[in-house]
Motif scaffolding. Structure first.
Motif, mmCIF file in Angstrom:
data_model
loop_
_atom_site.group_PDB
_atom_site.id
_atom_site.type_symbol
_atom_site.label_atom_id
_atom_site.label_comp_id
_atom_site.label_asym_id
_atom_site.label_seq_id
_atom_site.Cartn_x
_atom_site.Cartn_y
_atom_site.Cartn_z
ATOM 1 N N SER A 169 1.234 -1.732 0.198
ATOM 2 C CA SER A 169 0.379 0.377 0.012
ATOM 3 C C SER A 169 0.984 1.061 0.442
ATOM 4 N N GLY A 170 1.267 1.538 -0.988
ATOM 5 C CA GLY A 170 2.133 2.720 -0.807
ATOM 6 C C GLY A 170 1.374 3.694 -1.113
ATOM 7 N N HIS A 171 2.447 4.872 -0.519
ATOM 8 C CA HIS A 171 1.972 6.490 0.058
ATOM 9 C C HIS A 171 2.040 7.940 -0.998
ATOM 10 N N ALA A 173 0.690 8.018 -3.811
ATOM 11 C CA ALA A 173 -0.784 9.166 -3.936
ATOM 12 C C ALA A 173 -0.667 10.048 -2.714
ATOM 13 N N LEU A 174 -0.952 9.198 -1.747
ATOM 14 C CA LEU A 174 -1.365 10.327 -0.450
ATOM 15 C C LEU A 174 -0.229 11.575 -0.527
ATOM 16 N N PHE A 175 0.431 11.690 -0.911
ATOM 17 C CA PHE A 175 1.445 12.680 -1.152
ATOM 18 C C PHE A 175 1.095 13.506 -1.781
ATOM 19 N N LEU A 176 0.620 12.766 -3.218
ATOM 20 C CA LEU A 176 -0.045 13.950 -4.055
ATOM 21 C C LEU A 176 -1.098 14.020 -3.800
ATOM 22 N N GLY A 177 -2.342 14.543 -3.215
ATOM 23 C CA GLY A 177 -3.334 13.907 -2.493
ATOM 24 C C GLY A 177 -4.539 13.369 -3.828
ATOM 25 N N LEU A 178 -3.465 12.316 -4.402
ATOM 26 C CA LEU A 178 -4.430 11.282 -5.428
ATOM 27 C C LEU A 178 -5.135 10.726 -4.875
ATOM 28 N N GLN A 179 -6.562 10.179 -5.077
ATOM 29 C CA GLN A 179 -7.107 8.526 -4.927
ATOM 30 C C GLN A 179 -6.192 7.564 -6.235
ATOM 31 N N PRO A 180 -6.002 7.020 -5.229
ATOM 32 C CA PRO A 180 -5.375 5.366 -6.694
ATOM 33 C C PRO A 180 -6.569 4.675 -6.870
ATOM 34 N N LYS A 181 -7.350 5.143 -8.182
ATOM 35 C CA LYS A 181 -8.470 4.240 -8.524
ATOM 36 C C LYS A 181 -7.490 3.635 -9.427
ATOM 37 N N THR A 182 -6.547 3.649 -9.969
ATOM 38 C CA THR A 182 -6.001 2.945 -11.373
ATOM 39 C C THR A 182 -4.262 2.731 -10.421
ATOM 40 N N HIS A 183 -3.986 1.763 -10.555
ATOM 41 C CA HIS A 183 -2.505 1.188 -10.072
ATOM 42 C C HIS A 183 -1.877 -0.036 -10.731
ATOM 43 N N TRP A 184 -0.708 -0.663 -10.524
ATOM 44 C CA TRP A 184 0.444 -1.264 -11.319
ATOM 45 C C TRP A 184 -0.777 -2.614 -10.638
ATOM 46 N N GLY A 185 -0.764 -3.044 -9.894
ATOM 47 C CA GLY A 185 -1.919 -4.591 -9.570
ATOM 48 C C GLY A 185 -2.462 -4.504 -10.777
ATOM 49 N N ILE A 186 -3.359 -3.723 -11.145
ATOM 50 C CA ILE A 186 -4.367 -4.135 -12.493
ATOM 51 C C ILE A 186 -2.987 -4.678 -13.947
ATOM 52 N N TYR A 187 -1.842 -4.127 -13.858
ATOM 53 C CA TYR A 187 -0.926 -4.639 -14.921
ATOM 54 C C TYR A 187 -1.451 -6.223 -14.825
ATOM 55 N N LEU A 188 -1.052 -5.949 -13.113
ATOM 56 C CA LEU A 188 -0.631 -7.466 -13.829
ATOM 57 C C LEU A 188 -1.445 -8.140 -13.510
ATOM 58 N N GLY A 205 1.254 18.076 -14.377
ATOM 59 C CA GLY A 205 2.052 17.205 -15.073
ATOM 60 C C GLY A 205 2.428 15.891 -14.643
ATOM 61 N N LEU A 206 3.093 15.612 -13.340
ATOM 62 C CA LEU A 206 3.389 14.702 -13.036
ATOM 63 C C LEU A 206 2.740 13.590 -13.103
ATOM 64 N N ARG A 207 2.983 12.475 -14.240
ATOM 65 C CA ARG A 207 2.196 11.331 -13.977
ATOM 66 C C ARG A 207 2.623 10.317 -13.138
ATOM 67 N N VAL A 208 1.912 9.021 -12.552
ATOM 68 C CA VAL A 208 1.910 8.928 -11.155
ATOM 69 C C VAL A 208 1.717 7.429 -11.631
ATOM 70 N N LEU A 209 2.218 6.259 -11.909
ATOM 71 C CA LEU A 209 2.107 4.956 -11.640
ATOM 72 C C LEU A 209 1.954 4.478 -9.955
ATOM 73 N N CYS A 210 0.184 4.489 -9.614
ATOM 74 C CA CYS A 210 0.352 3.679 -7.798
ATOM 75 C C CYS A 210 0.714 2.805 -8.120
ATOM 76 N N ALA A 211 0.296 2.801 -6.665
ATOM 77 C CA ALA A 211 0.639 0.896 -6.044
ATOM 78 C C ALA A 211 -0.878 0.566 -5.404
ATOM 79 N N PRO A 212 -1.398 -0.895 -5.689
ATOM 80 C CA PRO A 212 -2.363 -0.926 -5.169
ATOM 81 C C PRO A 212 -3.001 -0.429 -4.256
ATOM 82 N N PRO A 213 -4.305 -0.101 -3.272
ATOM 83 C CA PRO A 213 -4.269 0.730 -1.739
ATOM 84 C C PRO A 213 -4.318 -0.713 -0.839
ATOM 85 N N ILE A 214 -4.687 -1.924 -1.777
ATOM 86 C CA ILE A 214 -5.236 -3.099 -0.237
ATOM 87 C C ILE A 214 -3.353 -3.789 -1.354
ATOM 88 N N PRO A 215 -2.567 -4.403 -0.235
ATOM 89 C CA PRO A 215 -1.741 -5.564 -0.686
ATOM 90 C C PRO A 215 -2.283 -6.365 -0.425
#
Lengths: 359, 174
Positions: A169-171, A173-188, A205-215
């Protein structure tokens, strides 16, 4: 499609590798049976990658690699040493000669396929996706703080993607004030789908690939998956900043192989020192330059950097001070690098970014 | 060190301060059987690349074919365990094994000795067992004067006559 040069004096090995590339890849293959011939082909055709045997009559593979690195036409190509001399001293010799990777024979075809893609990624044309891993195996040293703000600073230089590779459950997204609706778990779960829809966009403009919110729900990366995702991310970005996991596992290898520099974050407490020294030891496996940063992640008195250097017997390149603005920014869900660009932490991070980019 | 195909292996031969990486080709008899054979004194090695053990990655000489005196060998290291086994050992290795530590010129070698016995007696092993070589498995050979340099292999064939110290290695870990 890349151009791959194979230099090996064994006709059997040449035939096997040619078949491998024909069946498994779309890369164009060129063959040479000795070092001299291989150098001539490399100079004329500027391949993207060379697979070089070590034990060849006339000119050995190390000398071939040294000459490829000395020639401006072939200096930046990817080079894999593929040899029956598979001891650790042989690996060191290969890296010292200038190879990107050393693979002992007999080589597993899956390993070879991953290695080829990883090294081709590193041998990309200049300006395409510089890989910048930020790592600290000791928790609480502020790796995510540094990675997020570093990515924000680099975004001001060029298109940047931040990959939060935390397995728990990476953080970012939290630092950036984003809700991690999409993440690399979907790619896996479905590696065939395009990566771009999984990337979230910060207003900077920063693009972010988030971690899944639930590990734990989506599994973890094989080295091949990690290399493939890294390739996708770096294709459209000038910089790829990676908030690295706190373990050396399958995902880490391709990233460190593709990176030219890695930013290692340490604290000053004994567990952090011990873990950092172990990290530096492990990083010797990769041909990657280490930039060591001491981060004062908490308030209070801190050991002097010089004393820390003496205790660790290493050079600390960057001293990141404790910055109370960071916790305030985190509480507000804003990015310190944007909200307070003159704060002590960001002021110290700017030269760090320049150092990582080699300027 | 590799098995390119069933009739040839690449191994590291250590003798008198040199590391020779070379190919041994065989047809009917396995590599280890040839090494253990007391009726032959010499070994034909193809594509031999020679390095001094003081600079073990540097290739200082190449010989397309070379002949090696088995009596001068200290040990031979192979990546694949099966390449170090005689034909009889491939069928039955023994139910027990002993962790041994021994020294040969310039190297300290640790490895596992497969055995059918329940206890290890070093003296009896060196004096009563037959054969000019012994087979150790899961081997680490560390260079005496440069402990940072070590070699790993699935098997090693070690010349008995080169062994100066031999003992059972007691693990310090519980």
């Amino acid at each position: 499609m890349a151009r791959v040069l194979i230099i090996d004096d064994s006709p059997d090995m040449l035939a096997m590798l040619r078949t491998f590339f024909k069946r498994r890849t779309s890369h164009e293959v060129m063959l040479a049976t000795n070092g001299k011939n291989g150098l001539a082909i490399a100079t004329e055709n500027a391949p993207n990658l060379a697979l070089v045997d070590v034990m060849m009559p006339g000119m050995d593979g190390y000398e071939v690699v040294r000459r490829l690195r000395a020639d401006p036409k072939t200096r930046t190509m990817g080079i894999i040493i593929l040899t029956a001399r598979g001891q650790s001293v042989d690996q060191q010799a290969a890296l010292q000669a200038g190879a990107d990777m050393h693979l002992p024979k007999p080589v597993d075809m899956e390993v070879l396929a991953d290695a080829v893609e990883t090294v081709l990624l590193k041998a990309r044309p200049a300006g395409k996706g510089i890989i910048l891993p930020v790592i600290g195996l000791r928790g609480g040293t502020g790796v995510t703080t540094v990675a997020v703000n570093l990515a924000a600073l680099l975004q001001q230089v060029g298109p940047t993607v931040l990959w939060d590779l935390s397995p728990a459950s990476g953080h970012a997204a939290l630092f950036l004030g984003l809700q991690p609706k999409t993440h690399w778990g979907i790619y896996l779960r479905d590696p065939a789908q395009p990566v771009e829809p999984l990337i979230m966009h910060h207003r900077s403009g920063l693009r972010v690939l988030c971690a899944p919110p639930i590990p734990g729900l989506f599994g973890w990366f094989s080295d091949g998956r990690a290399a493939a995702l890294l390739k996708s991310l770096s294709a459209d970005a000038q910089f790829v900043v990676i908030d690295m996991p706190s373990t050396f596992d399958a995902a880490v290898g391709p990233i460190l192989s593709a990176a030219e520099k890695v930013l290692v974050i340490t604290g000053a407490d004994p567990p952090a020192i011990q873990t950092t020294l172990a990290t530096l030891q492990i990083l010797k496996r990769w041909n990657v330059e280490v930039v060591l940063a001491r981060n004062a992640a908490r308030s209070g008195r801190h050991l002097e950097t010089r004393a820390l250097e003496q205790a660790m017997r290493v050079t600390i390149h960057v001293d990141l001070p404790y910055d109370p603005n960071q916790s305030l920014a985190l509480g507000k869900g804003v990015l310190l690098a944007l909200a307070k660009p003159d704060s002590p932490l960001i002021a110290a991070l700017k030269p760090t970014a320049q150092q990582l980019l080699g300027s | 060190m590799q098995s390119l195909k069933s009739q040839q292996i690449v191994a590291d031969f250590f003798a008198q301060g040199y590391r020779v990486s070379g190919t041994f080709q065989f047809s009917t008899r396995l590599f280890a059987d040839v090494i253990y054979d007391t009726n032959t004194n010499y070994l034909a090695i193809q594509q031999a690349y020679l390095s001094p053990i003081t600079d073990p990655a540097k290739i200082s000489a190449y010989y397309r074919t070379t002949t090696m005196n088995k009596a001068s060998l200290d040990f031979i290291l192979m990546i694949e365990q099966k390449d170090g086994l005689r034909r009889d050992q491939r069928y039955a290795l023994g139910a027990t094994s002993f962790d041994l530590c021994l020294t040969v010129p310039f190297f300290e070698i640790k490895g596992r000795l497969p055995s059918t016995r329940h206890a290890f007696d070093a003296r009896a092993f060196l004096t009563r067992e037959a054969g000019a070589f012994i087979t150790l498995l899961d081997v680490t050979a560390r260079c005496t004067f440069n402990p940072d340099v070590s070699y790993q292999g699935g098997a090693a064939l070690i010349a008995r006559s080169s062994i100066s110290f031999l003992g059972e290695h007691q693990s310090t870990e519980e």
